[in-house]
Write a protein that holds these residues in place. Structure first.
Motif, PDB file in Angstrom:
ATOM      1  N   VAL A 272      10.870  -5.634   7.278  1.00  0.00           N
ATOM      2  CA  VAL A 272       9.790  -5.250   6.870  1.00  0.00           C
ATOM      3  C   VAL A 272       8.549  -4.544   7.910  1.00  0.00           C
ATOM      4  CG1 VAL A 272       9.654  -6.903   4.918  1.00  0.00           C
ATOM      5  CG2 VAL A 272       8.589  -7.596   6.967  1.00  0.00           C
ATOM      6  N   MET A 273       7.825  -3.859   7.592  1.00  0.00           N
ATOM      7  CA  MET A 273       6.586  -3.337   8.316  1.00  0.00           C
ATOM      8  C   MET A 273       5.343  -4.037   8.011  1.00  0.00           C
ATOM      9  SD  MET A 273       5.569  -1.424  10.956  1.00  0.00           S
ATOM     10  CE  MET A 273       6.579  -0.136  11.383  1.00  0.00           C
ATOM     11  N   LEU A 274       4.507  -4.678   8.690  1.00  0.00           N
ATOM     12  CA  LEU A 274       3.435  -5.408   8.320  1.00  0.00           C
ATOM     13  C   LEU A 274       2.210  -4.871   8.834  1.00  0.00           C
ATOM     14  CD1 LEU A 274       4.143  -9.370   9.075  1.00  0.00           C
ATOM     15  CD2 LEU A 274       4.803  -7.844   7.087  1.00  0.00           C
ATOM     16  N   PHE A 275       1.228  -4.581   7.808  1.00  0.00           N
ATOM     17  CA  PHE A 275      -0.181  -4.124   8.306  1.00  0.00           C
ATOM     18  C   PHE A 275      -1.190  -5.098   7.685  1.00  0.00           C
ATOM     19  CE2 PHE A 275       2.775  -0.555   7.262  1.00  0.00           C
ATOM     20  CZ  PHE A 275       2.058   0.499   8.346  1.00  0.00           C
ATOM     21  N   ALA A 276      -2.218  -4.859   8.212  1.00  0.00           N
ATOM     22  CA  ALA A 276      -3.336  -5.810   8.188  1.00  0.00           C
ATOM     23  C   ALA A 276      -4.512  -5.225   7.164  1.00  0.00           C
ATOM     24  CB  ALA A 276      -3.966  -6.425   9.359  1.00  0.00           C
ATOM     25  N   TYR A 277      -5.114  -6.215   6.429  1.00  0.00           N
ATOM     26  CA  TYR A 277      -6.413  -5.749   5.703  1.00  0.00           C
ATOM     27  C   TYR A 277      -7.273  -6.796   5.875  1.00  0.00           C
ATOM     28  CZ  TYR A 277      -9.813  -4.778   2.326  1.00  0.00           C
ATOM     29  OH  TYR A 277     -11.168  -4.538   1.615  1.00  0.00           O
ATOM     30  N   ILE A 278      -8.535  -6.536   6.610  1.00  0.00           N
ATOM     31  CA  ILE A 278      -9.462  -7.491   6.858  1.00  0.00           C
ATOM     32  C   ILE A 278     -10.941  -6.993   6.102  1.00  0.00           C
ATOM     33  CG2 ILE A 278      -8.581  -8.622   8.972  1.00  0.00           C
ATOM     34  CD1 ILE A 278     -10.880  -7.168  10.480  1.00  0.00           C
ATOM     35  N   PRO A 279     -11.815  -7.759   5.806  1.00  0.00           N
ATOM     36  CA  PRO A 279     -13.002  -7.453   5.208  1.00  0.00           C
ATOM     37  C   PRO A 279     -13.899  -6.687   6.413  1.00  0.00           C
ATOM     38  CG  PRO A 279     -13.236  -9.699   5.478  1.00  0.00           C
ATOM     39  CD  PRO A 279     -11.693  -9.308   5.780  1.00  0.00           C
TER      40      PRO A 279
ATOM     41  N   GLY B 228      -5.052 -12.242  13.571  1.00  0.00           N
ATOM     42  CA  GLY B 228      -5.563 -11.785  12.263  1.00  0.00           C
ATOM     43  C   GLY B 228      -4.332 -12.240  11.196  1.00  0.00           C
ATOM     44  N   PRO B 229      -4.601 -11.959  10.064  1.00  0.00           N
ATOM     45  CA  PRO B 229      -3.603 -12.338   8.896  1.00  0.00           C
ATOM     46  C   PRO B 229      -2.224 -11.890   9.170  1.00  0.00           C
ATOM     47  CG  PRO B 229      -4.978 -10.499   8.272  1.00  0.00           C
ATOM     48  CD  PRO B 229      -5.625 -10.972   9.522  1.00  0.00           C
ATOM     49  N   VAL B 230      -1.952 -10.806   9.885  1.00  0.00           N
ATOM     50  CA  VAL B 230      -0.503 -10.544  10.137  1.00  0.00           C
ATOM     51  C   VAL B 230       0.201 -11.726  11.301  1.00  0.00           C
ATOM     52  CG1 VAL B 230       0.873  -9.032  11.535  1.00  0.00           C
ATOM     53  CG2 VAL B 230      -0.826  -8.048   9.915  1.00  0.00           C
TER      54      VAL B 230
ATOM     55  N   HIS C 115      -3.416  -9.870   3.723  1.00  0.00           N
ATOM     56  CA  HIS C 115      -4.753 -10.116   4.136  1.00  0.00           C
ATOM     57  C   HIS C 115      -5.015 -11.856   3.938  1.00  0.00           C
ATOM     58  CE1 HIS C 115      -5.377 -11.779  -0.239  1.00  0.00           C
ATOM     59  NE2 HIS C 115      -4.409 -10.986  -0.460  1.00  0.00           N
ATOM     60  N   ALA C 116      -6.054 -12.257   4.177  1.00  0.00           N
ATOM     61  CA  ALA C 116      -6.402 -13.566   4.226  1.00  0.00           C
ATOM     62  C   ALA C 116      -7.490 -14.198   3.231  1.00  0.00           C
ATOM     63  CB  ALA C 116      -6.731 -13.849   5.707  1.00  0.00           C
TER      64      ALA C 116
ATOM     65  N   TYR D 170      -1.192 -14.227   3.339  1.00  0.00           N
ATOM     66  CA  TYR D 170      -0.373 -14.624   4.179  1.00  0.00           C
ATOM     67  C   TYR D 170       0.351 -15.728   3.919  1.00  0.00           C
ATOM     68  CZ  TYR D 170      -3.693 -17.778   6.014  1.00  0.00           C
ATOM     69  OH  TYR D 170      -4.613 -18.579   6.133  1.00  0.00           O
ATOM     70  N   ASP D 171      -0.226 -16.272   2.884  1.00  0.00           N
ATOM     71  CA  ASP D 171       0.575 -17.548   2.459  1.00  0.00           C
ATOM     72  C   ASP D 171       1.428 -17.358   1.401  1.00  0.00           C
ATOM     73  OD1 ASP D 171       0.269 -19.790   4.383  1.00  0.00           O
ATOM     74  OD2 ASP D 171      -1.560 -20.327   3.437  1.00  0.00           O
ATOM     75  N   ASP D 172       1.150 -16.182   0.817  1.00  0.00           N
ATOM     76  CA  ASP D 172       2.325 -15.953  -0.217  1.00  0.00           C
ATOM     77  C   ASP D 172       3.417 -14.754  -0.061  1.00  0.00           C
ATOM     78  OD1 ASP D 172       0.581 -16.908  -1.875  1.00  0.00           O
ATOM     79  OD2 ASP D 172      -0.523 -15.280  -2.392  1.00  0.00           O
TER      80      ASP D 172
END
Ligand SMILES: [Zn+2]
Ligand SMILES: [Zn+2]
Ligand SMILES: [Zn+2]
Ligand SMILES: [Zn+2]
Ligand SMILES: [Zn+2]
Ligand SMILES: [Zn+2]
Lengths: 335, 335, 335, 335, 335, 335
Positions: E87-94, E108-110, E48-49, E69-71
């Motif tokens: 790893v497999m990356l998924f996104a979460y946005i508001p 996006g954050p990914v 997330h962002a 994303y910065d952690d």
């Protein structure tokens, strides 16, 4: 031909572009079989009883030795700590102790080694080779009728008696390498009649190969006359190899073996496609060991790299377990 | 256990007694595959254009030589008389003639050798290896994009141009060993567009093996940086090997190859069980040659015997044709 | 239709252009099966004991003769030198020596021929046909119950007794052609009980064909009443043919045969696709011999060319060994 | 061996006693394939336009004749009444009308025969052979490039033009026998472009056989130079035969043929096991006709019996339709 | 029943006594599949962002967090040192950033996470989930036509654009989870047209399961209306699952996935028996994670033991790679 | 990339568009397997004889109870009315009644329950679990030799005696769960010798799983020392599981079971692809019950929905019958 004309000749089927499955090391690994684990290795060892000459070099089998039954635990302990979990024991006795029926096999150096190992390393799985050739004066794997033919049934009975003693002394698995007909069925019947659950590893597909030279030095088991072509498989016969494996499976073998490994990877492959439902073992024979060892020494290739390539082949073809003289080296090479 | 009790434990299934099929040499032969015929052999030869040093020894490939294009007919004639019917031509050029795109391949020593052979031995089937690595300054089998990745399509076009010249000069079969994606489809499309019926032999299943050492000496084709793992097959991947073979068959390959032969006999076996319906060729690579040669020299086994055992394995696994550096020896050994 | 329109209708799938695989004789050879080797041939011979008429012509089997047991070595020696490695012996006895049980078979001309051949040509593999029909007064292949039906078990016992005598006299392989049920199992059990390892070649798939005319002249074995439809296979039954082959394999046959060859190439093909794992033999019957011989004489085709085409078909369908009256001709024709 | 001992050696597996399935004629029939029906027969006929010699004998094809296009309806009518439902028309023209491109084929005697038949026997299914060889001065099945190689694409276009005219004149099925690559795809594309739904019967598997002698007399189509080995299949190649059949199926053939039938029953069998999902036709060639005819005349066998045995074989192997010169005889023989 | 009578009822077939293959731990291991290696694990992570709330708990997914994303590099480094390789990356946005076409997915954050990971951990293989549902206001995986049906082709184009950006930012593998028809073919064609060799992992067999609850919390991707039954597979349909896998393989998928794993082990098993020749991945979904976690907490079983049993099942069924929320735990559990 | 370029990259193979098979609920149903019918359910029940505590709660098996043999009819009647047609009876006895040979099993609470049920609900099919572990003081499933190994044959005899009593008292099917070798063969032989036709349901594939926790509470059958790894199957061994199923089928099992169901759906799938020709039963074990129950309680998913998804999986994999603790719930859920 004009450039644009050439473009139109390039195939457009995406699935035919395979480099995408090879771009990253992990992708190449995911598309490949796994390497053997340490617990998949069986180390073949030659046991003797000569108190005068306890660590005996073996012609054409560099870095391998015949070991005295009272030294075997000292040899195995450090390897056990590195991950060794299984050995295959062969015998070496002097010519003077041999006779026509291989009588010495009933109480030989392997029996003593079994007792020693079970006492100190009870978890180490002991496979015992079962054959007459290291013990017979004629060097053949069975006893003979008067007409010069093998007496199959009589040989079965002798093998059975030897096996019962080995089990008594600690053998966990009996591995008959004699190639007599129907030995698996006989041994399984015999063990059950004695309320024993000892598994049998069948040398099910054993060819009359040129790869056994160093082994015969190690065991002192070269035949004194004739050859083994009437009981070891003809080199070109996939049919007889598969009939032998199917026969042994049908008679109850717990593990089946293909020997030699090299040149016979197609047989391993065929076996793995059949519905045998028990582990398949390959014997990386003494000739293979010597061939890889000396060729690497000559500079043809790097020994560790080619050894991994070779073992990879056995795995790819469907092999579960491997008998290898390189086992001590592999305990360091495999992580 | 009493004797009679033991008799009752002996299996009674007649079909499980296999020695009856091995008692006579002819029975063993009838149960086995046939050996390669002389016309199934392809001899790989390295061609150069150095007038100063016309018969060049090759490191680790004893009894094989790089041959001058003007000597090739003299070398081939006596072998042709012994039964040789097919050769595979590779090139060797000095570093100074190499560039990034392998331009020299368009008119190299192999072109001249083709012309010479066709004139004197018109019936000898000429296979021409098709690759950039003997001609490129970087030693890789393709040309590169600016980002350092292979430019697959551009490489295809260059290979196609080289192939057309080889056919013009007498090549009967084009054998691309470059491992670019979809090269078979491109070449077949290209040839048909040019009204040519030249067959294509696909190096369909070519592994990233340690068995190519002496060959790289012979061709001067070792890569100057990196390795070939992104275009030659991962050692453990039966899946990618079969996908590559199926792709090449689907794109129209006339003959398919497995390389190396040794360690990959399972792949030959898998191919022979598939319905590919074209000849399967095995490449007994330079490393195999050196390994058998030097091990026999060391005494591990008899060279002729082990060579026959090895070839028998290729046949048993389903191989139709063989590329072997032992071809001159085999012309004497096979009757 | 305009020319360019027609161009766009031409298929563009390279793999569908097959002429590329046929442009060179070697390519055609590589895409084809190999011819039988000389050691794959079995020559059927008829043996008699008539001292008065030692070389007997056979109606409709030109260039073949019934041979006296004391002449057989002289006939075979020159062929052995040309590469003959195996024969199949049939008997011919006069009507006066026949009875209901074929008793003469226990000590007939074939026994004497075996003794003679083994003495002079010990390496020649002797197959002995095993059947009652050349010896019975009624010309059937078994003995009868009072109700006129075949006595299957009694016939098995008689056949077994004959076989033991043939083995005693030198037969290497016993080939029962009688079509009784379960004869393979009986013979294998019988031989093992006698500590014999003699292989059995099963006439596993033998049809009730019109192709046996000249043979019956040769053997004098035409049935005196009825036909053989209750024990030879119905012409249209692939199912029964395959059940018979599977039965014989399960009972331990070492080699299986399809007879006749012609018209039954589909059966050979079916057998070769099954997992029988033993050599498949075809019997090119007497009718086939006569048909090819006389048609070539008439000019329909060239005999040698059509013979090669015919044998090629047997090989292509999966045949390993062939029984052929053309064997002497083939020893010259096959190189 | 004592009698009771022998009893114990007789196999006891009931399923292995097969005679029970053969004791009654109905049981044998139930276990067998059915014979061809009359409507499964196609009669091959040669059509000419020579007003002087209207019923022409054909060398080595006894009881068959070349027929004038204006006599064809008279010949067919009585057979139609007996049950004939299909013919295959071939052409015969004098040498003087031939040229390099077979131009006469566009408007030849077959066109006229089609018109005649359609008028009088509109329900009779007309197959028209499609090839250049009866019309070309060189006797080959295609036209040539200047380099002496076949011009595949040009041949396709000519064949297409001929086919369109045959369809215009009444042909129900087009049967290309030329063996050019991808002719099925071209014809299907061509017919669809012309809004035609004419089916195509592919001579998919046509071997370079010695069985075509009498046919070449009938058609006058022997090649004047060389042979057909670059476009008819190599005798030993099951692989190319199956690739050709699969190619034709993939390109849309409605019916596929194997030619010759005899010696190639394994190919019919292989085809029937594949998932081709269209009828399989066998061509009982002129050589087969002559062979059976003359051998029966010689006394080797009874013609009707052997003919039934032969047709039974085609059915057993999986054949749906048959092209036979025996068709008039079969219309009487089959009920 | 008398004791001796009972003895005679005990079966005597040695092969049916299986305990002999289970007596020793090593024998049980040899008869079993190997466990996943660490490099076979893929850890799914939600990015997330939101700078305010950087470590976000996830309902019903205990011990898992949404990560800023910065952690991400700080989280991954210690795991990489333990052996994590993928790893497999998924996104979460508001919700406020979502729209009908999921436009935020293009940057996006990914994307930011990819850039960060590639910089610090270049060897870590990054799989990027590809779907619209985390980005669309309606929560569905595609965009809609005016009639309310999915617009398959338009969705493909949007997915393709997102994928190109992910690759630009460092994604090694694109894993489309959207279930649109023919997305694999489109992406492979698109990537090749852009000279990219990025592999595609197909969610080939994704069922409309009840096991996705916690995941939808994690991604915020629950559909706002309707369900996914028109594009995710019906629970009971093995046929559609296999057609989908075969379609994706035919279109060029480099890796294929079955999702969920549990309840669908039969589908993995079916896939492994087909000749797909690419790695098979199972997704141990969020519902499975929660189920095992909470049940172990309740005392139903030991978590580590049942986790090993579960993973063993995936391997036994033929799974090569596994996506698991337990990955951090497994890096300690697998040695 | 331009829009029109993108259009050209969309695959055009109609067969690859699968959503057409999913657009309507009926289409999804037609593509799916059917749900179990009520008559496919077997309800496992634990029977005791403790008059003081007649309805006993079971740890970790909520909503299930141990039932007194005199209450069992009252419990079953309402379920029978809802459609219950079959139960599986297990025993619970106090520790004080146990001994080394499980003697109480000869006349225990299950015998009494059988008598009661048969009297009141004669149509309800009674399956009786057959094992020693609920009755032995050591909690193992067999009796021991002095050397600490299981005495397989002696255990068979005890099990046989128990089974005969259960049948006498009303058991319709005997279901041995003990995992001794060859128990099916023994029981079938024993029943036949007693002129009984009682079917046997084999726990053919029973794994050494972590899913049996609640069951052991229910039965009081946890082993007091060691584990069951020498007679229950190793978790990772598909081979031994299939060998066990094949063995039991060969020995005459009427129904075969896979236990547990979950994690072993691949084994059900493998079994359904074999030609076993008898019903396959899955045991949804106590651990599965608890896991689904408590996870739904936690909110991971809806219990009814996930239960249907789980049962759908068993059906899809090939399961015919199911043993489930959810049976009472399912009688309401399934219509
Ligand atoms: Zn030996
Ligand atoms: Zn190269
Ligand atoms: Zn006979
Ligand atoms: Zn023609
Ligand atoms: Zn989605
Ligand atoms: Zn138990």
């Amino acid at each position: 031909m004009e450039p644009d004309k050439r473009d139109s000749l390039i195939p457009q089927e995406s699935k035919n572009y395979l480099h995408t499955s090879m771009v990253h090391p992990l992708l190449r690994e995911w598309n490949s079989v796994d390497m053997f684990k340490k617990s998949d290795l069986i180390w073949p060892i030659f046991i003797h009883a000569d108190d005068e000459n306890r660590k005996q070099e073996i012609t054409l089998l560099p870095e391998n030795y015949r070991i005295h039954y009272d030294d075997i635990v000292d040899v195995l302990k450090p390897l056990y700590e590195k991950g060794l979990r299984s050995v295959m024991l062969f015998a070496y006795i002097p010519e003077t102790e041999k006779d026509e029926r291989g009588s010495k096999a009933l109480e030989g150096p392997v029996n003593k080694a079994c007792i020693n190992i079970k006492k100190e390393l009870p978890d180490l799985l002991i496979n015992c080779d079962l054959c007459l050739c290291p013990y017979t004066s004629h060097g053949h794997c069975g006893v003979f009728l008067e007409n010069g033919e093998l007496d199959n049934d009589e040989t079965l009975k002798i093998l059975g008696d030897i096996a019962l003693n080995l089990i008594r002394d600690g053998a966990d698995i009996i591995a008959p390498s004699d190639c007599m007909d129907c030995r698996i069925g006989y041994l399984k019947n015999l063990f059950r009649a004695n309320k024993l659950k000892t598994p049998v590893m069948s040398y099910g597909s054993k060819f009359s190969s040129g790869m056994y030279g160093p082994f015969r030095h190690a065991c002192g088991s070269a035949p004194s006359f004739g050859d083994r072509k009437k009981y070891q498989l003809p080199l070109g016969s996939k049919d007889l190899a598969l009939r032998a494996l199917e026969r042994d499976v049908e008679e109850g073998a717990d593990i089946i073996m293909v020997k030699p490994g090299i040149f016979y990877i197609d047989i391993i492959n065929e076996a793995s496609h059949r519905d045998f439902k028990r582990p398949i073992c390959a014997y990386q024979t003494s000739g293979e060991y010597a061939m890889l060892y000396y060729s690497a020494e000559k500079g043809v290739f790097d020994l560790d790299a080619i050894l991994i390539e070779n073992l990879t082949a056995y795995r790819r073809a469907g092999c579960d377990i491997i008998l290898s003289y390189f086992t001590p080296r592999l305990l360091d090479l495999i992580d």
